[in-house]
Design a protein around this motif. Structure first.
Motif, short mmCIF file in Angstrom:
data_model
loop_
_atom_site.label_atom_id
_atom_site.label_comp_id
_atom_site.label_asym_id
_atom_site.label_seq_id
_atom_site.Cartn_x
_atom_site.Cartn_y
_atom_site.Cartn_z
N LEU A 277 -2.15 -17.90 -6.99
CA LEU A 277 -1.73 -18.83 -5.95
C LEU A 277 -3.03 -19.22 -5.16
O LEU A 277 -3.18 -18.48 -4.31
CB LEU A 277 -0.60 -18.31 -5.03
CG LEU A 277 0.22 -19.06 -4.05
CD1 LEU A 277 0.49 -20.37 -4.23
CD2 LEU A 277 0.87 -18.22 -3.19
N LYS A 278 -3.63 -20.46 -5.43
CA LYS A 278 -5.00 -20.60 -4.88
C LYS A 278 -5.87 -19.41 -5.39
O LYS A 278 -6.07 -18.93 -6.62
CB LYS A 278 -4.89 -20.89 -3.46
CG LYS A 278 -4.30 -22.10 -3.14
CD LYS A 278 -4.25 -22.40 -1.87
CE LYS A 278 -3.49 -23.81 -1.40
NZ LYS A 278 -3.63 -24.33 -0.16
N ASP A 279 -6.43 -18.79 -4.39
CA ASP A 279 -7.37 -17.62 -4.66
C ASP A 279 -6.59 -16.16 -4.85
O ASP A 279 -7.06 -15.04 -4.82
CB ASP A 279 -8.43 -17.38 -3.68
CG ASP A 279 -9.31 -18.90 -3.75
OD1 ASP A 279 -9.65 -19.24 -4.99
OD2 ASP A 279 -9.81 -19.13 -2.67
N THR A 280 -5.30 -16.21 -4.69
CA THR A 280 -4.50 -15.14 -4.75
C THR A 280 -4.06 -14.79 -5.78
O THR A 280 -3.25 -15.61 -6.71
CB THR A 280 -3.39 -15.03 -3.34
OG1 THR A 280 -3.83 -15.28 -2.08
CG2 THR A 280 -2.70 -13.74 -3.36
N VAL A 281 -3.98 -13.35 -6.32
CA VAL A 281 -3.50 -13.23 -7.70
C VAL A 281 -2.29 -12.43 -7.49
O VAL A 281 -2.00 -11.75 -6.59
CB VAL A 281 -4.46 -12.03 -8.26
CG1 VAL A 281 -3.89 -11.51 -9.64
CG2 VAL A 281 -5.72 -12.44 -8.55
N LEU A 282 -1.22 -13.17 -8.21
CA LEU A 282 0.28 -12.49 -8.27
C LEU A 282 0.39 -11.70 -9.39
O LEU A 282 0.33 -12.51 -10.48
CB LEU A 282 1.18 -13.74 -8.07
CG LEU A 282 0.92 -14.66 -6.82
CD1 LEU A 282 1.83 -15.58 -6.52
CD2 LEU A 282 0.94 -13.73 -5.43
N LEU A 283 1.21 -10.53 -9.45
CA LEU A 283 1.29 -9.71 -10.73
C LEU A 283 2.87 -9.53 -10.60
O LEU A 283 3.03 -8.61 -9.49
CB LEU A 283 0.45 -8.66 -10.62
CG LEU A 283 -0.92 -8.74 -10.78
CD1 LEU A 283 -1.73 -7.42 -11.04
CD2 LEU A 283 -1.48 -9.61 -12.12
#
Length: 339
Positions: A277-283
């Protein structure tokens, strides 16, 4: 080789083992083939009855195994790697830091294709600790043509270093756990403590954990909340199976994040999801992470914390080596799981 008096042998290289026998006490090697004879060795040779010994006659353009090992190690060692003085012709490479071992695999293959060159290493993308041994460099014969060493040096000059260890970055992380059974206090959350412990290993700045009901919009709202607080990584637990009421994958997709993968050829961890999510990693973490010591999460987290951007291909190739045997005593990362 040639036979010379031991008194004249200082600085020369022994071309055969010298055995010592002490009746009833010891029988073994006193000097090893390839030993560079020192002044203090002369008396020992004489005590062993060796007034004359056979030594190597170095030829122009030939390099002794110890010097060769040092040159190779110095050539292939990249960021955060140190190497030792050779022992028995082998220089051992070690990590200077806690991080992830990265290997230029095609370059390593090309170098090991050179006759009589031997470089062995741990698999790439494994986490390593400060001071950990990561590989060894040596040549097979006692002497090697210098032209082969120059070939290695030229390859690395053109293509870079073979081995490097990447430092972990300082990252902000949060946990989102969804499920009515936890939200309504019917059962205790088991995910949070496990995820927090894994984050602590990387010294992440912990932004907190939020427990959400089974509500897609509520999960999305919390994702944006932590993104707004500067989260580099958000771990989402619960609701990752294929059941219709498992909403985490949908919340991740509907947040507008770019999905890298949903489902991976790794067991345990098949239902894993990763997105940006843009520069955020979602796991999206499947339930197996509560039960197994090592899952796909343990393979991926180190690479995230060095700032690596993962692609679908990174996960596709995990199929080979991606079947964990669930050993009674887990040896990861000293095994080939998800190599």
């Amino acid at each position: 080789m040639k036979k010379i008096a031991v008194e004249k042998a200082v600085g020369t290289i022994l071309c055969h083992d010298i055995t010592q026998i002490i009746p009833g006490q010891f029988k073994g090697r006193a000097f090893k083939k390839g030993h560079i004879i020192q002044g203090e060795d002369i008396e020992k040779f004489l005590e062993l009855g060796k007034e004359q010994i056979y030594v190597w006659e170095p030829k122009a353009g030939e390099i002794h195994e110890n010097e060769a090992a040092l040159r190779i190690a110095g050539t292939i060692a990249g960021e955060n790697i140190i190497y030792d003085e050779p022992i028995e012709g082998k220089s051992t490479l070690k990590s200077k830091v806690k991080g992830v071992l990265k290997i230029e695999s095609s370059l390593l293959k090309d170098i090991n294709s050179i006759e009589n060159i031997s470089i062995a290493s741990l698999p790439g993308n494994f986490k390593v600790e400060e001071g950990q041994k990561i590989g060894g460099a040596r040549v097979i014969p006692l002497f090697i043509k210098e032209e082969k060493l120059k070939k290695i040096e030229n390859l690395c000059l053109k293509r870079g270093k073979v081995l490097a260890v990447k430092n972990y970055k300082k990252m902000k992380a949060a946990i989102i756990t969804n499920g009515n059974e936890i939200y309504k206090n019917r059962i205790q959350d088991k995910f949070g403590p496990i995820m927090k412990e894994k984050l602590n290993y990387f010294r992440a700045e912990y932004l907190g954990q939020t427990i959400c009901p089974d509500d897609l919009e509520e999960i999305k709202k919390v994702i944006f909340h932590y993104q707004g607080k500067g989260a580099d990584l958000i771990i989402l637990t619960g609701g990752m199976s294929v059941d219709p009421d498992d909403l985490t994958p949908g919340a991740i997709r509907n947040s507008g994040a770019k999905v890298v993968t949903y489902g991976v050829p790794v067991q345990p961890g098949n239902m894993f999801m990763m997105a940006y999510l843009k520069d955020t990693v979602l796991l999206g973490i499947p339930g197996c992470a509560m039960y197994y010591k090592t899952t796909i999460l343990d393979v991926v987290l180190p690479r995230i914390f060095i700032g690596e951007i993962l692609t679908k291909e990174d996960f596709v190739i995990m199929g080979e080596g991606g079947f964990c045997l669930n050993c009674e005593v887990c040896r990861y990362p000293n095994c080939f799981f998800c190599r």
